[in-house]
Design a protein around this motif. Structure first.
Motif, PDB file in Angstrom:
ATOM      1  N   VAL A 125      59.036  20.715  24.509  1.00 63.79           N
ATOM      2  CA  VAL A 125      60.735  20.459  23.607  1.00 63.79           C
ATOM      3  C   VAL A 125      61.146  22.078  24.738  1.00 63.79           C
ATOM      4  O   VAL A 125      62.036  21.908  24.942  1.00 63.79           O
ATOM      5  N   GLN A 126      60.306  23.634  24.049  1.00 62.06           N
ATOM      6  CA  GLN A 126      60.865  24.541  24.671  1.00 62.06           C
ATOM      7  C   GLN A 126      60.089  24.784  26.328  1.00 62.06           C
ATOM      8  O   GLN A 126      61.183  25.288  27.233  1.00 62.06           O
ATOM      9  N   ALA A 127      59.687  23.550  26.797  1.00 57.30           N
ATOM     10  CA  ALA A 127      59.504  23.384  28.217  1.00 57.30           C
ATOM     11  C   ALA A 127      60.534  23.090  28.939  1.00 57.30           C
ATOM     12  O   ALA A 127      61.137  23.406  29.715  1.00 57.30           O
ATOM     13  N   LYS A 128      61.400  22.288  27.862  1.00 54.43           N
ATOM     14  CA  LYS A 128      62.363  21.827  28.595  1.00 54.43           C
ATOM     15  C   LYS A 128      63.527  22.596  28.395  1.00 54.43           C
ATOM     16  O   LYS A 128      65.033  21.989  29.676  1.00 54.43           O
ATOM     17  N   LEU A 129      63.836  23.046  27.138  1.00 55.40           N
ATOM     18  CA  LEU A 129      65.235  23.985  26.986  1.00 55.40           C
ATOM     19  C   LEU A 129      64.720  25.152  28.104  1.00 55.40           C
ATOM     20  O   LEU A 129      65.762  25.512  28.383  1.00 55.40           O
ATOM     21  N   LEU A 130      63.745  25.592  28.064  1.00 50.82           N
ATOM     22  CA  LEU A 130      63.847  26.808  29.224  1.00 50.82           C
ATOM     23  C   LEU A 130      64.200  26.407  30.663  1.00 50.82           C
ATOM     24  O   LEU A 130      64.809  26.800  31.363  1.00 50.82           O
ATOM     25  N   ARG A 131      64.437  24.973  31.232  1.00 52.36           N
ATOM     26  CA  ARG A 131      65.090  24.757  32.279  1.00 52.36           C
ATOM     27  C   ARG A 131      66.156  24.727  31.734  1.00 52.36           C
ATOM     28  O   ARG A 131      66.759  24.813  33.519  1.00 52.36           O
ATOM     29  N   VAL A 132      66.643  24.156  31.431  1.00 50.33           N
ATOM     30  CA  VAL A 132      68.212  24.185  31.187  1.00 50.33           C
ATOM     31  C   VAL A 132      68.842  25.323  30.568  1.00 50.33           C
ATOM     32  O   VAL A 132      69.774  25.466  31.761  1.00 50.33           O
ATOM     33  N   LEU A 133      68.436  26.684  30.542  1.00 46.83           N
ATOM     34  CA  LEU A 133      68.146  27.904  30.074  1.00 46.83           C
ATOM     35  C   LEU A 133      68.521  28.786  31.956  1.00 46.83           C
ATOM     36  O   LEU A 133      69.128  29.015  32.307  1.00 46.83           O
ATOM     37  N   GLN A 134      67.565  27.798  32.886  1.00 43.97           N
ATOM     38  CA  GLN A 134      67.543  28.635  33.125  1.00 43.97           C
ATOM     39  C   GLN A 134      67.858  27.943  34.843  1.00 43.97           C
ATOM     40  O   GLN A 134      69.203  28.956  35.275  1.00 43.97           O
ATOM     41  N   SER A 135      68.608  26.782  34.536  1.00 35.47           N
ATOM     42  CA  SER A 135      69.222  26.076  35.632  1.00 35.47           C
ATOM     43  C   SER A 135      70.642  25.745  35.437  1.00 35.47           C
ATOM     44  O   SER A 135      71.506  25.175  36.137  1.00 35.47           O
ATOM     45  N   GLY A 136      70.867  25.354  34.379  1.00 34.74           N
ATOM     46  CA  GLY A 136      72.148  24.499  33.566  1.00 34.74           C
ATOM     47  C   GLY A 136      72.306  23.367  34.099  1.00 34.74           C
ATOM     48  O   GLY A 136      73.282  22.438  33.282  1.00 34.74           O
ATOM     49  N   GLN A 137      71.247  22.885  34.175  1.00 35.09           N
ATOM     50  CA  GLN A 137      71.311  20.906  34.283  1.00 35.09           C
ATOM     51  C   GLN A 137      70.513  20.531  33.521  1.00 35.09           C
ATOM     52  O   GLN A 137      68.970  20.956  33.487  1.00 35.09           O
ATOM     53  N   ILE A 138      70.716  19.271  32.360  1.00 33.84           N
ATOM     54  CA  ILE A 138      70.343  18.210  31.791  1.00 33.84           C
ATOM     55  C   ILE A 138      70.568  17.016  32.463  1.00 33.84           C
ATOM     56  O   ILE A 138      70.652  16.837  33.032  1.00 33.84           O
ATOM     57  N   GLN A 139      69.205  16.613  31.774  1.00 28.82           N
ATOM     58  CA  GLN A 139      69.133  14.699  31.665  1.00 28.82           C
ATOM     59  C   GLN A 139      68.810  14.133  30.845  1.00 28.82           C
ATOM     60  O   GLN A 139      68.349  14.477  29.725  1.00 28.82           O
ATOM     61  N   ARG A 140      69.851  13.409  30.524  1.00 28.96           N
ATOM     62  CA  ARG A 140      69.755  12.406  28.984  1.00 28.96           C
ATOM     63  C   ARG A 140      68.308  11.865  28.872  1.00 28.96           C
ATOM     64  O   ARG A 140      67.556  11.262  30.415  1.00 28.96           O
ATOM     65  N   VAL A 141      67.843  11.070  27.505  1.00 26.88           N
ATOM     66  CA  VAL A 141      66.906  11.117  27.884  1.00 26.88           C
ATOM     67  C   VAL A 141      67.044   9.229  28.160  1.00 26.88           C
ATOM     68  O   VAL A 141      68.298   8.650  27.654  1.00 26.88           O
ATOM     69  N   GLY A 142      65.811   8.584  29.146  1.00 25.46           N
ATOM     70  CA  GLY A 142      66.010   7.645  29.954  1.00 25.46           C
ATOM     71  C   GLY A 142      66.786   7.854  30.832  1.00 25.46           C
ATOM     72  O   GLY A 142      67.164   6.419  31.306  1.00 25.46           O
ATOM     73  N   SER A 143      67.269   8.827  31.591  1.00 22.04           N
ATOM     74  CA  SER A 143      68.287   8.706  32.913  1.00 22.04           C
ATOM     75  C   SER A 143      67.876   9.796  33.600  1.00 22.04           C
ATOM     76  O   SER A 143      66.724  10.288  33.670  1.00 22.04           O
ATOM     77  N   ASP A 144      67.722   9.288  35.267  1.00 21.29           N
ATOM     78  CA  ASP A 144      67.384   9.900  36.273  1.00 21.29           C
ATOM     79  C   ASP A 144      68.909  11.268  36.760  1.00 21.29           C
ATOM     80  O   ASP A 144      68.579  11.491  37.561  1.00 21.29           O
ATOM     81  N   GLU A 145      70.352  10.545  36.185  1.00 24.61           N
ATOM     82  CA  GLU A 145      71.270  11.201  36.992  1.00 24.61           C
ATOM     83  C   GLU A 145      70.709  12.619  35.962  1.00 24.61           C
ATOM     84  O   GLU A 145      71.193  13.064  34.653  1.00 24.61           O
ATOM     85  N   GLU A 146      71.343  13.376  36.687  1.00 25.29           N
ATOM     86  CA  GLU A 146      71.625  15.141  36.018  1.00 25.29           C
ATOM     87  C   GLU A 146      72.863  15.084  36.049  1.00 25.29           C
ATOM     88  O   GLU A 146      73.635  15.438  37.104  1.00 25.29           O
ATOM     89  N   HIS A 147      73.271  16.571  35.322  1.00 31.17           N
ATOM     90  CA  HIS A 147      74.821  16.677  34.284  1.00 31.17           C
ATOM     91  C   HIS A 147      74.581  18.065  34.700  1.00 31.17           C
ATOM     92  O   HIS A 147      73.699  19.274  34.026  1.00 31.17           O
ATOM     93  N   LYS A 148      75.480  18.887  34.876  1.00 27.71           N
ATOM     94  CA  LYS A 148      75.458  20.384  35.331  1.00 27.71           C
ATOM     95  C   LYS A 148      76.752  20.988  33.541  1.00 27.71           C
ATOM     96  O   LYS A 148      77.466  20.396  33.544  1.00 27.71           O
ATOM     97  N   VAL A 149      76.068  21.261  33.142  1.00 25.86           N
ATOM     98  CA  VAL A 149      76.977  22.803  32.259  1.00 25.86           C
ATOM     99  C   VAL A 149      76.925  23.911  31.857  1.00 25.86           C
ATOM    100  O   VAL A 149      75.825  24.895  32.941  1.00 25.86           O
TER     101      VAL A 149
END
Length: 519
Positions: free
Chosen positions: A302-326
Motif C-alpha cells: 500500500v505504501q508503494a501505491k500511495l507513493l505514486r499518488v503523492l508523486q503524480s496526484g493520479q489515482i486509480q479505483r480498484v478494478g478500473s483502468d481509468e485514472e483520476h486527477k486529484v
C-alpha cells in the motif's frame, strides 16, 4: 469613589493603550485595576464566541476556569448580562445559579449569599463579551457607582479594541487574513480545540501556523493520546484549503484487503461485495486535506501505491483502468519511530521521505506543566454538562495529583480519568449535589505518581558523578548523552526534529551520537 481616584487608576491603563505588550498582560492589568477600584473578591473578562463565553483573563478564580467554555444558554446570569447594556447587579438572594459556584479561590462550596454584578462590553454596537465581579459578602456593592463601572467597561472595550487592532496589523497579507477567517470558522464548527499556554504547546502552535498555509505534506509524530488528529485539524484550518473538507482514515482500523478500496475507491464487481461504484477517500478529499492516522501500520504494498499518488496526484479505483486527477494535501500521523522502521526494512524509505516533508512533534502531556489544569477545566465543564451538575471542580490536592502524574496515555487518558472519576464521585454522594468537588482520594492515580527529576537534581547528580572519580570529560559526556537521549525520546527518534530542538546541525548530531555510543 471620587473622580480623582477613578482618574488616577485609569491613567496607567490609558497609557498602556499606546504600549506594545502581550494580550494576556494587557488583560491582567485591566482586572488588577478593576479589583483595586471595586470591592470584589473575583473578576473575569470573557469574550463572546458564538453561543459560548470564553474566559480571557481571571482574577480570584481557580486556574482551571481559563479552560472552561460557558454556554450562554445554560447560564441565566450571563444571558441577562448580555441582554443589558448598563451594568446589572443581582440580588444577594437571587435564585439564579451562579456560573462561578465552586470556582472562587477564597471560597469552597456553593455561593448561597453574595454580591454579584457584571457589565457588557460592546464593540461596534454589538456585545463583545462581559466583565464580571463577585464579592463573597452580601451588600459589598452597595457603594458601587454604576456610572463609574460603565466608564471602566468603556476603557475595557478600548483595551480589547487595541489588542485586536494590533493583532490585525500583524496579519499583513490577504492570504493570512483568509487563513485566520478559515480558522475561526473551523473552530466554530468543532467544540474541541487545542488548549494550552506552556512553552511546548506554544512551540507546537507556532509550527502549525508555519506549516498550515503551505501545501507541504506534514507528518505528525507523538505518543498515543496526545491529540494528533486535533493538530491535523488545526493545520487544515490554517490552510487555504480550510473551506474544503478534511477527510480522515485510520489506517490501523481496516484490514489490508480493504485499505486500497478505502483510499482509492472501487468499481462495481471489483471484488466480492462491491455491488456499486464507490469513491475513495482521495476523491472525497479533492481540493481539501486527507488525514492518514496510524500511517505506520500501512503495508509495503500500500505504501508503494500511495507513493505514486503523492508523486503524480493520479489515482486509480480498484478494478478500473481509468485514472483520476486529484488535488489533495496529505497530513499523516503515527506514534511509531518510522526512521527505525525504515532501518529495519519494514517501511519504504522513499515513502517515509515523501510523508515527512514537514515533521511536526505533538508533545506529551507530562511536558506541558500547568496545561494539565487548563485541559482538565475543559473536560470538567464537559462532564458537568453531561452529569447535569451546577459545578464540577477540582480540590487543591486533586490539582497536585494531576500535575504530579506522568500521564502515559496523555490527553486521552486525562479525558477518561476525569469522566470516570466524576461519575464514581457522584455515585458516592448520599444525595445529588449541585456542586461536586473532586478530591485527590477520588482519583486512582495517587499510587502511580512518578515525580520527574528536576534540572537541579540532575545537576547535583552530575556533581556527585564527578566527585566519585569521573573526569570532567566523562561528566560532560554523560550529561550530553542524557540530554540527547531525552530529546530523541521526545521527538520519537526523529533525528531532524531532535537537531532542531537542540539547535545544532543534523550532521553534528549524528557525529555526537556516534561518539557517545548512541544509536
Amino acid at each position: 469613589m471620587t473622580p480623582k481616584l477613578l482618574l488616577d487608576a485609569l491613567i496607567p491603563l490609558m497609557a498602556d493603550l499606546s504600549r506594545e505588550m502581550h494580550d494576556s498582560e494587557r488583560y491582567r492589568r485591566l482586572l488588577d485595576t478593576l479589583r483595586m477600584l471595586f470591592p470584589c473578591d473575583a473578576a473575569a473578562l470573557l469574550r463572546l464566541d458564538g453561543e459560548v463565553l470564553v474566559p480571557l483573563a481571571i482574577n480570584g478564580l481557580s486556574s482551571d476556569t481559563l479552560g472552561r467554555r460557558f454556554r450562554v444558554s445554560e447560564h441565566p446570569r450571563f444571558r441577562i448580562l448580555l441582554s443589558n447594556v448598563p451594568p446589572t447587579r443581582f440580588p444577594a438572594n437571587s435564585s439564579l445559579p451562579d456560573p462561578y459556584d465552586g470556582l472562587v479561590e477564597a471560597h469552597s462550596g456553593e455561593l448561597h449569599v453574595h454580591d454579584c454584578m457584571g457589565c457588557q462590553i460592546t464593540m461596534n454596537g454589538r456585545p463583545w463579551g462581559l466583565l464580571t465581579l463577585d464579592a463573597l459578602g452580601a451588600g459589598r456593592f452597595d457603594s458601587v457607582d454604576t456610572a463609574s463601572l460603565q466608564a471602566f467597561a468603556s476603557l475595557a472595550a478600548a483595551t480589547v479594541n487595541v489588542a485586536e487592532r494590533i493583532h490585525d496589523l500583524a496579519e499583513t497579507s490577504e492570504q493570512e487574513r483568509q487563513r485566520a477567517e478559515a480558522y475561526r470558522l473551523a473552530a466554530n464548527q468543532s467544540r474541541r480545540e487545542l488548549i494550552g499556554q506552556s512553552p511546548a504547546h506554544k512551540k507546537m502552535m507556532k509550527e502549525i501556523r508555519l506549516a498550515g498555509p503551505s501545501n507541504m505534506t506534514v507528518l505528525i509524530t507523538g505518543e498515543t493520546g496526545v491529540g494528533k488528529e486535533l493538530v491535523a485539524n488545526a493545520i487544515h484550518a490554517a490552510s487555504p484549503r480550510a473551506r474544503k473538507p478534511i477527510i480522515s482514515l485510520n489506517c490501523a482500523a481496516l484490514p489490508e484487503t480493504l485499505v486500497e478500496s478505502e483510499l482509492f475507491g472501487h468499481v462495481r464487481g471489483a471484488f466480492s461485495g462491491a455491488v456499486s461504484d464507490r469513491r475513495g477517500k482521495f476523491e472525497l478529499a479533492d481540493g481539501g486535506t486527507l488525514f492518514l492516522d496510524e500511517v505506520g501500520e500501512l503495508s509495503l504494498a500500500v505504501q508503494a501505491k500511495l507513493l505514486r499518488v503523492l508523486q503524480s496526484g493520479q489515482i486509480q479505483r480498484v478494478g478500473s483502468d481509468e485514472e483520476h486527477k486529484v488535488d489533495v494535501r496529505v497530513i499523516a500521523a503515527t506514534n511509531r519511530n518510522l526512521e527505525e522502521e525504515v532501518r529495519q526494512g519494514r517501511y519504504r524509505s522513499d515513502f517515509y521521505h515523501r510523508l515527512s516533508v514537514y515533521p511536526l512533534l505533538a508533545p506529551p502531556l507530562r511536558e506541558r506543566g500547568h496545561d494539565i489544569l487548563l485541559i482538565s477545566g475543559f473536560f470538567l465543564e464537559e462532564n458537568r454538562f453531561r452529569l447535569g451538575l451546577l459545578s464540577l471542580r477540582l480540590a487543591t490536592d486533586a490539582q497536585e495529583v494531576l500535575l504530579g502524574y506522568r500521564w502515559p496515555g496523555n490527553v486521552r487518558e486525562l479525558e477518561h480519568v476525569i469522566a470516570r472519576t466524576a461519575l464514581k464521585a457522584l455515585a458516592k454522594q448520599p444525595e445529588r449535589p449541585r456542586i461536586l468537588t473532586l478530591a485527590a482520594e477520588d482519583f486512582d492515580l495517587v499510587n502511580e505518581v512518578k515525580p520527574l527529576i528536576s534540572e537541579q537534581e540532575e545537576q547535583i547528580q552530575s556533581e556527585l558523578d564527578l566527585q566519585n572519580g569521573s573526569s570532567l570529560r566523562d561528566a560532560v559526556s554523560a550529561y550530553e548523552r542524557r540530554l540527547i537521549s531525552a530529546s530523541l525520546a521526545r521527538n520519537g527518534g526523529n533525528v531532524a526534529s531532535t537537531a532542531r530542538e537542540l539547535g545544532i546541525d543534523r550532521a553534528n548530531l549524528n557525529r555526537m551520537a556516534k561518539r557517545l555510543g548512541l544509536k
